[in-house]
Design a protein around this motif. Sequence first.
Motif, mmCIF file in Angstrom:
data_model
loop_
_atom_site.group_PDB
_atom_site.id
_atom_site.type_symbol
_atom_site.label_atom_id
_atom_site.label_comp_id
_atom_site.label_asym_id
_atom_site.label_seq_id
_atom_site.Cartn_x
_atom_site.Cartn_y
_atom_site.Cartn_z
ATOM 1 N N GLU A 64 44.269 29.090 40.379
ATOM 2 C CA GLU A 64 42.944 28.786 40.905
ATOM 3 C C GLU A 64 43.149 27.723 41.990
ATOM 4 N N ARG A 71 44.971 33.740 31.969
ATOM 5 C CA ARG A 71 44.079 33.444 33.079
ATOM 6 C C ARG A 71 44.834 32.637 34.136
ATOM 7 N N GLU A 101 44.315 26.692 36.133
ATOM 8 C CA GLU A 101 43.148 26.060 36.742
ATOM 9 C C GLU A 101 43.532 24.955 37.732
#
Length: 234
Positions: free
Chosen positions: A57, A73, A76
């Motif tokens: 991200e 995922r 971050e």
Amino acid sequence: MQIRRVVTTREGGASRPPFDTFNLGDHVGDDTDAVAANRRRLAEGIGLAPDRLVWMEQVHGRTVGVVDGPRARAVEATDALVTDQVGLGLVVLVADCVPVLLGDPVAGVVGAVHAGRVGARVGVVTAALDAMEGLGAVRERIEVLLGPAVCGACYEVPFDMRADVDKHLPGSAAKTRAGKPALDLRAGIWQQLADSGVTRVGVDPRCTVEERTLFSHRRDPGTGRFAGVVWVDA
């Protein structure tokens, strides 16, 4: 061990305009199914399972994530990833910023860095070098590819911005073809790497604004993202 590096183009994917066709960014408004299909195609094309690709991200900062295995995922709020794990592909997404792909083939340590104007200015590349050293890399052995990015002749900026960035990233000041103030981030990063003891640096000379097989946000606002990938191959 070998270090593998791949830079994608915008061709051969499932996305429709303005993301046509091999957009790998899931944050630009493209159809999620198309992006997922493109990411699967990337993994298949380089011989890794989709869950062996690690995404970021990206936020234009200097945070580095140390990765020791697959992630469900994207990591971050980070602009660099490093790992010493074999067969784990680190992915950086760009559309004018510099994808920096680093590797120490002896230690088996790799890094992927998203180096835009802000990140390069605040030292994201040197932060990645520090993190790689923490995993056993040696700067004199690290080999680097600076991937396609907007070139100095196309990256016009205000005079004060050029002066500020060049103060923190010496060597980045440039001029456009019309003589206007500009930035050449790859030149500045190259100098920064050399000053840090990293001398094995290759440069992909393609300019994202000029080369239409690559995505460019400056040329086409609201477009997709291409990728740089680096991994250790046993």
